[in-house]
Write a protein that holds these residues in place. Structure first.
Motif, PDB file in Angstrom:
ATOM      1  N   ARG A   1       0.783  -1.234   0.000  1.00  0.00           N
ATOM      2  CA  ARG A   1       0.000   0.000   0.000  1.00  0.00           C
ATOM      3  C   ARG A   1       0.814   1.283   0.000  1.00  0.00           C
ATOM      4  O   ARG A   1       0.325   2.319  -0.419  1.00  0.00           O
ATOM      5  CB  ARG A   1      -0.932   0.012   1.214  1.00  0.00           C
ATOM      6  CG  ARG A   1      -1.973  -1.097   1.187  1.00  0.00           C
ATOM      7  CD  ARG A   1      -2.794  -1.195   2.450  1.00  0.00           C
ATOM      8  NE  ARG A   1      -2.050  -1.627   3.628  1.00  0.00           N
ATOM      9  CZ  ARG A   1      -1.725  -2.880   3.906  1.00  0.00           C
ATOM     10  NH1 ARG A   1      -2.046  -3.841   3.077  1.00  0.00           N
ATOM     11  NH2 ARG A   1      -1.070  -3.201   4.991  1.00  0.00           N
ATOM     12  N   ARG A   2       2.042   1.254   0.511  1.00  0.00           N
ATOM     13  CA  ARG A   2       2.779   2.509   0.663  1.00  0.00           C
ATOM     14  C   ARG A   2       4.266   2.250   0.885  1.00  0.00           C
ATOM     15  O   ARG A   2       4.670   1.138   1.214  1.00  0.00           O
ATOM     16  CB  ARG A   2       2.224   3.323   1.831  1.00  0.00           C
ATOM     17  CG  ARG A   2       2.525   2.699   3.189  1.00  0.00           C
ATOM     18  CD  ARG A   2       2.052   3.523   4.382  1.00  0.00           C
ATOM     19  NE  ARG A   2       0.631   3.358   4.551  1.00  0.00           N
ATOM     20  CZ  ARG A   2      -0.226   4.380   4.671  1.00  0.00           C
ATOM     21  NH1 ARG A   2       0.186   5.599   4.649  1.00  0.00           N
ATOM     22  NH2 ARG A   2      -1.512   4.143   4.835  1.00  0.00           N
TER      23      ARG A   2
ATOM     24  N   ASP B   1      -3.398   7.037   7.912  1.00  0.00           N
ATOM     25  CA  ASP B   1      -3.863   7.836   6.773  1.00  0.00           C
ATOM     26  C   ASP B   1      -4.449   9.169   7.239  1.00  0.00           C
ATOM     27  O   ASP B   1      -4.153  10.230   6.672  1.00  0.00           O
ATOM     28  CB  ASP B   1      -4.917   7.077   5.957  1.00  0.00           C
ATOM     29  CG  ASP B   1      -4.318   5.940   5.147  1.00  0.00           C
ATOM     30  OD1 ASP B   1      -3.095   5.951   4.882  1.00  0.00           O
ATOM     31  OD2 ASP B   1      -5.086   5.028   4.766  1.00  0.00           O
ATOM     32  N   ASN B   2      -5.270   9.133   8.295  1.00  0.00           N
ATOM     33  CA  ASN B   2      -5.870  10.370   8.823  1.00  0.00           C
ATOM     34  C   ASN B   2      -4.814  11.309   9.382  1.00  0.00           C
ATOM     35  O   ASN B   2      -4.871  12.516   9.161  1.00  0.00           O
ATOM     36  CB  ASN B   2      -6.901  10.038   9.913  1.00  0.00           C
ATOM     37  CG  ASN B   2      -8.127   9.360   9.350  1.00  0.00           C
ATOM     38  OD1 ASN B   2      -8.436   9.462   8.171  1.00  0.00           O
ATOM     39  ND2 ASN B   2      -8.834   8.616  10.186  1.00  0.00           N
TER      40      ASN B   2
ATOM     41  N   GLU C   1      -3.898   1.423  10.020  1.00  0.00           N
ATOM     42  CA  GLU C   1      -3.723   1.929   8.652  1.00  0.00           C
ATOM     43  C   GLU C   1      -4.599   3.166   8.442  1.00  0.00           C
ATOM     44  O   GLU C   1      -4.147   4.194   7.946  1.00  0.00           O
ATOM     45  CB  GLU C   1      -4.092   0.802   7.694  1.00  0.00           C
ATOM     46  CG  GLU C   1      -3.680   0.929   6.274  1.00  0.00           C
ATOM     47  CD  GLU C   1      -2.218   0.850   5.957  1.00  0.00           C
ATOM     48  OE1 GLU C   1      -1.767   1.800   5.293  1.00  0.00           O
ATOM     49  OE2 GLU C   1      -1.523  -0.110   6.303  1.00  0.00           O
ATOM     50  N   GLU C   2      -5.869   3.082   8.870  1.00  0.00           N
ATOM     51  CA  GLU C   2      -6.787   4.208   8.743  1.00  0.00           C
ATOM     52  C   GLU C   2      -6.338   5.384   9.613  1.00  0.00           C
ATOM     53  O   GLU C   2      -6.363   6.536   9.184  1.00  0.00           O
ATOM     54  CB  GLU C   2      -8.201   3.774   9.130  1.00  0.00           C
ATOM     55  CG  GLU C   2      -9.236   4.856   8.945  1.00  0.00           C
ATOM     56  CD  GLU C   2     -10.635   4.392   9.304  1.00  0.00           C
ATOM     57  OE1 GLU C   2     -11.440   5.257   9.701  1.00  0.00           O
ATOM     58  OE2 GLU C   2     -10.921   3.190   9.201  1.00  0.00           O
TER      59      GLU C   2
ATOM     60  N   LEU D   1      -1.609  11.461   8.503  1.00  0.00           N
ATOM     61  CA  LEU D   1      -0.837  12.003   7.375  1.00  0.00           C
ATOM     62  C   LEU D   1      -1.616  13.077   6.636  1.00  0.00           C
ATOM     63  O   LEU D   1      -1.070  14.105   6.256  1.00  0.00           O
ATOM     64  CB  LEU D   1      -0.432  10.875   6.419  1.00  0.00           C
ATOM     65  CG  LEU D   1       0.654   9.927   6.904  1.00  0.00           C
ATOM     66  CD1 LEU D   1       0.756   8.702   6.002  1.00  0.00           C
ATOM     67  CD2 LEU D   1       2.003  10.636   7.015  1.00  0.00           C
ATOM     68  N   GLU D   2      -2.895  12.841   6.463  1.00  0.00           N
ATOM     69  CA  GLU D   2      -3.741  13.821   5.790  1.00  0.00           C
ATOM     70  C   GLU D   2      -3.824  15.116   6.605  1.00  0.00           C
ATOM     71  O   GLU D   2      -3.720  16.211   6.069  1.00  0.00           O
ATOM     72  CB  GLU D   2      -5.144  13.244   5.580  1.00  0.00           C
ATOM     73  CG  GLU D   2      -6.038  14.123   4.737  1.00  0.00           C
ATOM     74  CD  GLU D   2      -7.370  13.451   4.473  1.00  0.00           C
ATOM     75  OE1 GLU D   2      -8.406  13.998   4.941  1.00  0.00           O
ATOM     76  OE2 GLU D   2      -7.359  12.391   3.821  1.00  0.00           O
TER      77      GLU D   2
END
Length: 155
Positions: free
Chosen positions: A83-84, A146-147, A142-143, A149-150
């Motif tokens: 994924r990354r 992502d939050n 993971e979620e 990093l965003e």
């Protein structure tokens, strides 16, 4: 199917772990890691690699090893999951090895729930745990990452 694979071997304390060489982008000396608010506990923070923001994982914490102070000899392994791009903070990188796939015992045949371990490589001088990067973070982590990093990219 290939009958031989190459692996990057790294240490955490005296424990040896490996990653598939094909997943590893580069290994660098440890650098300052910028903390990342609201990231999962296993994330130390972020670094920039040629303009790309990359999360840095505390592999010790994931494997429930004792924490220790950062050292000048520490390394960061940049590797690709499905994924990354991620960075793994490790004590040192010792070697790149090649071994037959028949020398790798898959984790499921040892214990059904060997979290974060894909298998065990049997070498003449001992065992090396083959790390499963794709299982490193749970879906919730993971979620959360992502939050975080965003939120870090928002002005």
């Amino acid at each position: 199917m290939r009958d031989r694979e190459n692996y990057v071997v790294f240490l955490l304390d005296q424990n040896r772990y490996a990653l598939y060489l094909t997943a590893v982008e580069r290994v660098v000396h440890a650098v300052y890691v910028t903390p990342l608010a609201k990231a999962p506990d296993v994330v130390l923070g972020i670094v920039s690699l040629h303009g790309r923001i990359v999360p840095v994982f505390n592999v010790r914490r994931r494997f429930r090893l004792p924490e220790r102070e950062a050292s000048l000899g520490d390394r960061i392994i940049f590797a690709h999951t499905g994924r990354r791009l991620v960075a793994l903070w490790v004590d040192t990188v010792t070697d790149v090895i090649e071994c037959a796939t028949c020398d790798v015992t898959h984790a499921g045949t040892i214990l059904p729930a060997m979290d974060y371990v894909r298998g065990v490589i049997q070498l003449d001088d001992g065992l090396v745990l083959l790390h499963d990067l794709d299982a490193f973070l749970s879906l919730d982590e993971e979620e959360s990452l992502d939050n975080a990093l965003e939120a870090n990219q928002s002005p």
